[in-house]
Design a protein around this motif. Structure first.
Motif, PDB file in Angstrom:
ATOM      1  N   THR A  17      41.780  42.366 -25.997  1.00  0.00           N
ATOM      2  CA  THR A  17      41.292  43.709 -25.691  1.00  0.00           C
ATOM      3  C   THR A  17      40.140  44.130 -26.581  1.00  0.00           C
ATOM      4  N   SER A  18      39.514  45.237 -26.231  1.00  0.00           N
ATOM      5  CA  SER A  18      38.455  45.865 -27.030  1.00  0.00           C
ATOM      6  C   SER A  18      37.317  44.906 -27.372  1.00  0.00           C
ATOM      7  N   CYS A  19      36.811  44.220 -26.368  1.00  0.00           N
ATOM      8  CA  CYS A  19      35.680  43.329 -26.577  1.00  0.00           C
ATOM      9  C   CYS A  19      34.452  43.869 -25.847  1.00  0.00           C
ATOM     10  N   THR A  20      33.287  43.564 -26.382  1.00  0.00           N
ATOM     11  CA  THR A  20      32.038  43.909 -25.710  1.00  0.00           C
ATOM     12  C   THR A  20      31.332  42.616 -25.327  1.00  0.00           C
ATOM     13  N   PHE A  21      31.072  42.461 -24.046  1.00  0.00           N
ATOM     14  CA  PHE A  21      30.369  41.295 -23.531  1.00  0.00           C
ATOM     15  C   PHE A  21      28.939  41.726 -23.206  1.00  0.00           C
ATOM     16  N   THR A  22      27.957  40.952 -23.651  1.00  0.00           N
ATOM     17  CA  THR A  22      26.560  41.297 -23.398  1.00  0.00           C
ATOM     18  C   THR A  22      25.847  40.122 -22.728  1.00  0.00           C
ATOM     19  N   GLU A  23      25.284  40.384 -21.569  1.00  0.00           N
ATOM     20  CA  GLU A  23      24.514  39.376 -20.833  1.00  0.00           C
ATOM     21  C   GLU A  23      23.030  39.614 -21.132  1.00  0.00           C
ATOM     22  N   ASN A 198      33.740  46.477 -22.540  1.00  0.00           N
ATOM     23  CA  ASN A 198      32.494  46.830 -21.858  1.00  0.00           C
ATOM     24  C   ASN A 198      31.689  45.583 -21.518  1.00  0.00           C
ATOM     25  N   TYR A 199      30.870  45.704 -20.473  1.00  0.00           N
ATOM     26  CA  TYR A 199      29.948  44.642 -20.096  1.00  0.00           C
ATOM     27  C   TYR A 199      28.551  45.247 -20.132  1.00  0.00           C
ATOM     28  N   VAL A 200      27.706  44.708 -21.008  1.00  0.00           N
ATOM     29  CA  VAL A 200      26.373  45.264 -21.210  1.00  0.00           C
ATOM     30  C   VAL A 200      25.324  44.258 -20.757  1.00  0.00           C
ATOM     31  N   THR A 227      18.522  48.267 -20.839  1.00  0.00           N
ATOM     32  CA  THR A 227      19.925  48.080 -21.215  1.00  0.00           C
ATOM     33  C   THR A 227      20.772  48.921 -20.270  1.00  0.00           C
ATOM     34  N   ILE A 228      21.789  48.293 -19.690  1.00  0.00           N
ATOM     35  CA  ILE A 228      22.705  49.011 -18.795  1.00  0.00           C
ATOM     36  C   ILE A 228      24.134  48.656 -19.199  1.00  0.00           C
ATOM     37  N   GLN A 229      24.963  49.665 -19.385  1.00  0.00           N
ATOM     38  CA  GLN A 229      26.358  49.425 -19.782  1.00  0.00           C
ATOM     39  C   GLN A 229      27.307  49.733 -18.627  1.00  0.00           C
ATOM     40  N   TYR A 230      28.248  48.822 -18.421  1.00  0.00           N
ATOM     41  CA  TYR A 230      29.275  48.981 -17.399  1.00  0.00           C
ATOM     42  C   TYR A 230      30.645  48.817 -18.051  1.00  0.00           C
ATOM     43  N   SER A 231      31.693  49.249 -17.359  1.00  0.00           N
ATOM     44  CA  SER A 231      33.035  48.923 -17.825  1.00  0.00           C
ATOM     45  C   SER A 231      33.317  47.487 -17.421  1.00  0.00           C
ATOM     46  N   PHE A 232      34.113  46.769 -18.216  1.00  0.00           N
ATOM     47  CA  PHE A 232      34.419  45.389 -17.866  1.00  0.00           C
ATOM     48  C   PHE A 232      35.258  45.335 -16.587  1.00  0.00           C
ATOM     49  N   THR A 233      35.994  46.408 -16.327  1.00  0.00           N
ATOM     50  CA  THR A 233      36.781  46.481 -15.093  1.00  0.00           C
ATOM     51  C   THR A 233      35.867  46.398 -13.884  1.00  0.00           C
ATOM     52  N   ASP A 234      34.696  47.074 -13.961  1.00  0.00           N
ATOM     53  CA  ASP A 234      33.734  46.991 -12.862  1.00  0.00           C
ATOM     54  C   ASP A 234      33.208  45.571 -12.706  1.00  0.00           C
ATOM     55  N   TYR A 235      32.933  44.920 -13.852  1.00  0.00           N
ATOM     56  CA  TYR A 235      32.434  43.539 -13.794  1.00  0.00           C
ATOM     57  C   TYR A 235      33.413  42.655 -13.035  1.00  0.00           C
TER      58      TYR A 235
END
Length: 250
Positions: A17-23, A198-200, A227-235
């Motif tokens: 949990t609580s991770c930030t993924f950045t593409e 989050n997915y950034v 830069t655009i931030q999304y919830s990882f759930t959306d990803y």
């Protein structure tokens, strides 16, 4: 620590949990560039670093600062790969040039991992994250999807296009597969696990941006980066929400 053991453990942390993924994508003037996915699990280390450290045993006593290529990893797992189908082996070959960098310190509450590769044309990246999920098929690879079991495999086909005038990121959903997953009893559990992640998206271009179809895009001062931030759930559940077009100034 062996490469595969380190990679598997890193991916296991990413499924928590609580991770930030950045593409990240950087495109140069001539169309070449660099692609990477970063995972920052430091928040998890802050909360559960001691428990994670105890799972790693003796390896937890020292900081990890490791860099290797998937080509090295595949050499280590060549016997398992030889047993895979020709199609799966072909998919893995696409990942050979990816470089994996891992930095972990239980004491500093730090966990960072990056998967990066260079490309000659952004079209080479078609479905690269889905391809990476082939790692799960390696022997003992239940948790070895890229940056977590299931990451990359969000039941969509992802493509990128760039012609100097316009850039497009497009994911086409496989509605049948998505419907099957939503029926799965573990779906709600997965949703809870990623609820605070989050997915950034961070993209850098050689030209000034005229407009972006996503209204939440943040521009750099020179208007060459977004830069655009999304919830990882959306990803995972609504990958088409991450679709957008970028148009450039002439």
């Amino acid at each position: 620590m062996k490469l595969y053991k380190l990679l598997s453990f890193s991916f296991l942390i990413a499924t928590l949990t609580s991770c930030t993924f950045t593409e990240n994508i950087t495109i140069n003037e001539n169309g070449t560039g660099k692609f990477s996915v970063d995972m920052d699990g430091s928040a998890l280390m802050e909360m559960a670093g001691d428990q994670i450290g105890s799972q790693m045993g003796a390896d937890a006593k020292k900081d990890i600062d490791s860099t290797f290529t998937f080509k090295q990893l595949f050499e280590e797992k060549k016997d398992s790969i030889a047993k895979m189908t020709p199609e799966a082996q072909k998919e893995l070959k696409k990942l050979e040039n990816f470089v994996v960098t891992t930095k972990m310190s239980a004491e500093k509450k730090q966990f960072l991992m990056t998967m990066a590769t260079d490309f000659k044309n952004v079209n080479e990246l078609q479905d690269i994250l889905q391809t990476a999920s082939t790692l799960q098929k390696l022997e003992g690879g239940a948790n070895a999807g890229p940056l977590g079991s299931g990451f990359g495999n969000n039941n969509s086909k992802l493509s990128y296009t760039y012609d100097g005038k316009k850039f497009t990121r497009k994911a086409v959903i496989d509605k049948q597969k998505l419907a099957e997953i939503k029926k799965d009893s573990t779906a709600d559990m997965s949703k809870m696990m990623f609820a605070s992640s989050n997915y950034v998206i961070k993209y850098n271009f050689p030209k000034k941006i005229k407009k972006v179809s996503n209204p939440n895009a943040l521009f750099s001062d020179d208007r060459k980066s977004i830069t655009i931030q999304y919830s990882f759930t959306d990803y995972m559940e609504n990958p088409d929400k991450l679709n957008f077009d970028v148009e450039f100034e002439k």
